[in-house]
Write a protein that holds these residues in place. Structure first.
Motif, PDB file in Angstrom:
ATOM      1  N   ARG A   1      28.520  20.406  51.168  1.00 32.10           N
ATOM      2  CA  ARG A   1      28.273  21.848  51.114  1.00 32.10           C
ATOM      3  C   ARG A   1      29.405  22.689  50.544  1.00 32.10           C
ATOM      4  O   ARG A   1      29.197  23.877  50.310  1.00 32.10           O
ATOM      5  N   TRP A   2      30.575  22.130  50.303  1.00 30.15           N
ATOM      6  CA  TRP A   2      31.716  22.948  49.911  1.00 30.15           C
ATOM      7  C   TRP A   2      32.245  22.551  48.539  1.00 30.15           C
ATOM      8  O   TRP A   2      32.346  21.369  48.217  1.00 30.15           O
ATOM      9  N   THR A   3      32.571  23.556  47.740  1.00 30.23           N
ATOM     10  CA  THR A   3      33.176  23.344  46.434  1.00 30.23           C
ATOM     11  C   THR A   3      34.352  24.295  46.261  1.00 30.23           C
ATOM     12  O   THR A   3      34.384  25.384  46.845  1.00 30.23           O
ATOM     13  N   VAL A   4      35.307  23.871  45.458  1.00 32.30           N
ATOM     14  CA  VAL A   4      36.468  24.687  45.096  1.00 32.30           C
ATOM     15  C   VAL A   4      36.539  24.744  43.581  1.00 32.30           C
ATOM     16  O   VAL A   4      36.420  23.711  42.908  1.00 32.30           O
ATOM     17  N   ARG A   5      36.730  25.946  43.046  1.00 33.94           N
ATOM     18  CA  ARG A   5      36.790  26.126  41.595  1.00 33.94           C
ATOM     19  C   ARG A   5      38.138  26.711  41.181  1.00 33.94           C
ATOM     20  O   ARG A   5      38.680  27.587  41.852  1.00 33.94           O
ATOM     21  N   LEU A   6      38.636  26.237  40.044  1.00 33.63           N
ATOM     22  CA  LEU A   6      39.819  26.795  39.387  1.00 33.63           C
ATOM     23  C   LEU A   6      39.439  27.053  37.935  1.00 33.63           C
ATOM     24  O   LEU A   6      39.220  26.108  37.173  1.00 33.63           O
ATOM     25  N   GLU A   7      39.329  28.338  37.568  1.00 36.04           N
ATOM     26  CA  GLU A   7      38.803  28.699  36.251  1.00 36.04           C
ATOM     27  C   GLU A   7      39.711  29.714  35.559  1.00 36.04           C
ATOM     28  O   GLU A   7      40.403  30.500  36.211  1.00 36.04           O
ATOM     29  N   VAL A   8      39.646  29.692  34.247  1.00 41.92           N
ATOM     30  CA  VAL A   8      40.245  30.718  33.392  1.00 41.92           C
ATOM     31  C   VAL A   8      39.098  31.378  32.640  1.00 41.92           C
ATOM     32  O   VAL A   8      38.337  30.699  31.945  1.00 41.92           O
ATOM     33  N   GLN A   9      38.979  32.700  32.775  1.00 43.05           N
ATOM     34  CA  GLN A   9      37.839  33.421  32.212  1.00 43.05           C
ATOM     35  C   GLN A   9      38.308  34.634  31.436  1.00 43.05           C
ATOM     36  O   GLN A   9      39.253  35.319  31.832  1.00 43.05           O
ATOM     37  N   ASP A  10      37.664  34.887  30.316  1.00 42.61           N
ATOM     38  CA  ASP A  10      37.980  36.043  29.498  1.00 42.61           C
ATOM     39  C   ASP A  10      36.804  37.017  29.530  1.00 42.61           C
ATOM     40  O   ASP A  10      35.648  36.608  29.394  1.00 42.61           O
ATOM     41  N   LEU A  11      37.107  38.292  29.748  1.00 38.91           N
ATOM     42  CA  LEU A  11      36.112  39.367  29.694  1.00 38.91           C
ATOM     43  C   LEU A  11      36.474  40.272  28.528  1.00 38.91           C
ATOM     44  O   LEU A  11      37.561  40.852  28.495  1.00 38.91           O
ATOM     45  N   ILE A  12      35.575  40.387  27.569  1.00 38.54           N
ATOM     46  CA  ILE A  12      35.827  41.149  26.350  1.00 38.54           C
ATOM     47  C   ILE A  12      34.825  42.299  26.281  1.00 38.54           C
ATOM     48  O   ILE A  12      33.616  42.066  26.358  1.00 38.54           O
ATOM     49  N   HIS A  13      35.326  43.525  26.155  1.00 42.30           N
ATOM     50  CA  HIS A  13      34.429  44.668  26.036  1.00 42.30           C
ATOM     51  C   HIS A  13      34.806  45.497  24.816  1.00 42.30           C
ATOM     52  O   HIS A  13      35.950  45.503  24.369  1.00 42.30           O
ATOM     53  N   TRP A  14      33.835  46.210  24.313  1.00 41.34           N
ATOM     54  CA  TRP A  14      34.044  47.043  23.141  1.00 41.34           C
ATOM     55  C   TRP A  14      34.814  48.296  23.562  1.00 41.34           C
ATOM     56  O   TRP A  14      34.473  48.966  24.535  1.00 41.34           O
ATOM     57  N   GLY A  15      35.859  48.660  22.783  1.00 42.48           N
ATOM     58  CA  GLY A  15      36.762  49.710  23.212  1.00 42.48           C
ATOM     59  C   GLY A  15      36.663  51.019  22.458  1.00 42.48           C
ATOM     60  O   GLY A  15      37.437  51.939  22.748  1.00 42.48           O
ATOM     61  N   SER A  16      35.767  51.134  21.516  1.00 47.33           N
ATOM     62  CA  SER A  16      35.679  52.408  20.780  1.00 47.33           C
ATOM     63  C   SER A  16      35.234  53.522  21.723  1.00 47.33           C
ATOM     64  O   SER A  16      34.381  53.327  22.584  1.00 47.33           O
ATOM     65  N   VAL A  17      35.845  54.690  21.560  1.00 43.23           N
ATOM     66  CA  VAL A  17      35.562  55.839  22.445  1.00 43.23           C
ATOM     67  C   VAL A  17      34.883  56.930  21.623  1.00 43.23           C
ATOM     68  O   VAL A  17      35.452  57.455  20.657  1.00 43.23           O
ATOM     69  N   GLY A  18      33.656  57.252  22.001  1.00 42.55           N
ATOM     70  CA  GLY A  18      32.928  58.331  21.330  1.00 42.55           C
ATOM     71  C   GLY A  18      32.690  59.517  22.234  1.00 42.55           C
ATOM     72  O   GLY A  18      32.648  60.663  21.779  1.00 42.55           O
ATOM     73  N   ARG A  19      32.558  59.256  23.538  1.00 39.36           N
ATOM     74  CA  ARG A  19      32.324  60.334  24.513  1.00 39.36           C
ATOM     75  C   ARG A  19      33.115  60.068  25.774  1.00 39.36           C
ATOM     76  O   ARG A  19      33.278  58.917  26.187  1.00 39.36           O
ATOM     77  N   ILE A  20      33.621  61.113  26.403  1.00 38.12           N
ATOM     78  CA  ILE A  20      34.341  61.029  27.671  1.00 38.12           C
ATOM     79  C   ILE A  20      33.693  61.986  28.651  1.00 38.12           C
ATOM     80  O   ILE A  20      33.503  63.174  28.344  1.00 38.12           O
ATOM     81  N   ASN A  21      33.311  61.470  29.808  1.00 40.47           N
ATOM     82  CA  ASN A  21      32.611  62.250  30.825  1.00 40.47           C
ATOM     83  C   ASN A  21      31.342  62.918  30.274  1.00 40.47           C
ATOM     84  O   ASN A  21      30.991  64.058  30.608  1.00 40.47           O
ATOM     85  N   GLY A  22      30.666  62.167  29.394  1.00 40.54           N
ATOM     86  CA  GLY A  22      29.405  62.654  28.835  1.00 40.54           C
ATOM     87  C   GLY A  22      29.538  63.659  27.720  1.00 40.54           C
ATOM     88  O   GLY A  22      28.531  64.163  27.223  1.00 40.54           O
ATOM     89  N   CYS A  23      30.743  63.995  27.306  1.00 43.23           N
ATOM     90  CA  CYS A  23      30.948  65.006  26.267  1.00 43.23           C
ATOM     91  C   CYS A  23      31.518  64.380  24.998  1.00 43.23           C
ATOM     92  O   CYS A  23      32.250  63.419  25.056  1.00 43.23           O
TER      93      CYS A  23
END
Length: 211
Positions: A189-211
């Motif tokens: 029932r038990w597992t142990v994980r050791l992972e390296v993970q990358d999260l990539i998001h688009w960074g262009s800024v067109g609006r801030i706080n809806g404006c």
């Protein structure tokens, strides 16, 4: 006259038991032990309480994530991972750059994640086992890649003597993910994980706080 020919026939040897082919020195045995608890069609829940960001130049993220994995077969699964970023700010380098030379990083490099969720197939191309602690420990090397969505923000004003830092909402962004790691199974029932993970998001800024 009559010619009498007498022929003496030797008695045939008694038939012995057939030779055992498994007794040959050219025969090798390999015992295959069936896995007592296969992964196929099983569900796995993994909690990552503290995940630090490593190697970032302009931002720093600390997050907590929860991963659900459905193992369709012994080698292939599908994982769903929501996460919450509870610490996100400029990196020390970015803050010193702004305070000393009044040079700010590009807006795309300053966008920070607040929360998100990603889904990805998981492949385990290498599996094995070894003996430790008086039992058998099974392990696997996993690879995964996928995509999802996340909420983002940007720092509008750094913290100073006047007040704390202020942030502006930059909306939802597509988030891509990929990584690799080791999965160690301890018992049924038990597992142990050791992972390296990358999260990539688009960074262009067109609006801030809806404006």
């Amino acid at each position: 006259g009559a010619l009498l020919v007498v022929t003496a026939l030797g008695a045939s040897p008694e038939a012995g038991p057939p030779a055992d082919p498994l007794a040959s020195p050219n025969v090798q045995f390999r015992v295959l032990e069936p896995k007592p608890f296969p992964d196929a069609l099983r569900h796995e829940l993994t909690l990552q309480p503290f995940v630090p960001q490593v190697g970032s130049t302009f931002t720093t993220h600390w997050l907590t994530s929860f991963t659900y994995t459905f193992h369709a077969t012994e080698w292939l699964g599908l994982r769903l991972q929501p996460f919450w970023v509870w610490h996100a700010q400029r990196s020390r380098f970015s803050s010193e750059l702004l305070s000393r030379v009044r040079q700010d990083a590009a807006a795309a490099s300053s966008v920070m994640l607040q929360w998100g969720a990603v889904a990805a197939p998981e492949w385990s191309p290498i599996r094995g086992k070894f003996t430790a602690f008086g039992g058998i420990v099974r392990y696997g090397f996993v690879l995964f890649a996928g995509a999802g969505v996340g909420g983002t923000e940007i720092e509008l004003k750094t913290a100073d003597a006047v007040g704390p830092a202020t942030y502006g909402n930059t909306g939802l962004r597509m988030v891509a993910t990929g990584g690799a790691g080791f999965r160690v199974q301890l018992g049924d029932r038990w597992t142990v994980r050791l992972e390296v993970q990358d999260l990539i998001h688009w960074g262009s800024v067109g609006r801030i706080n809806g404006c």
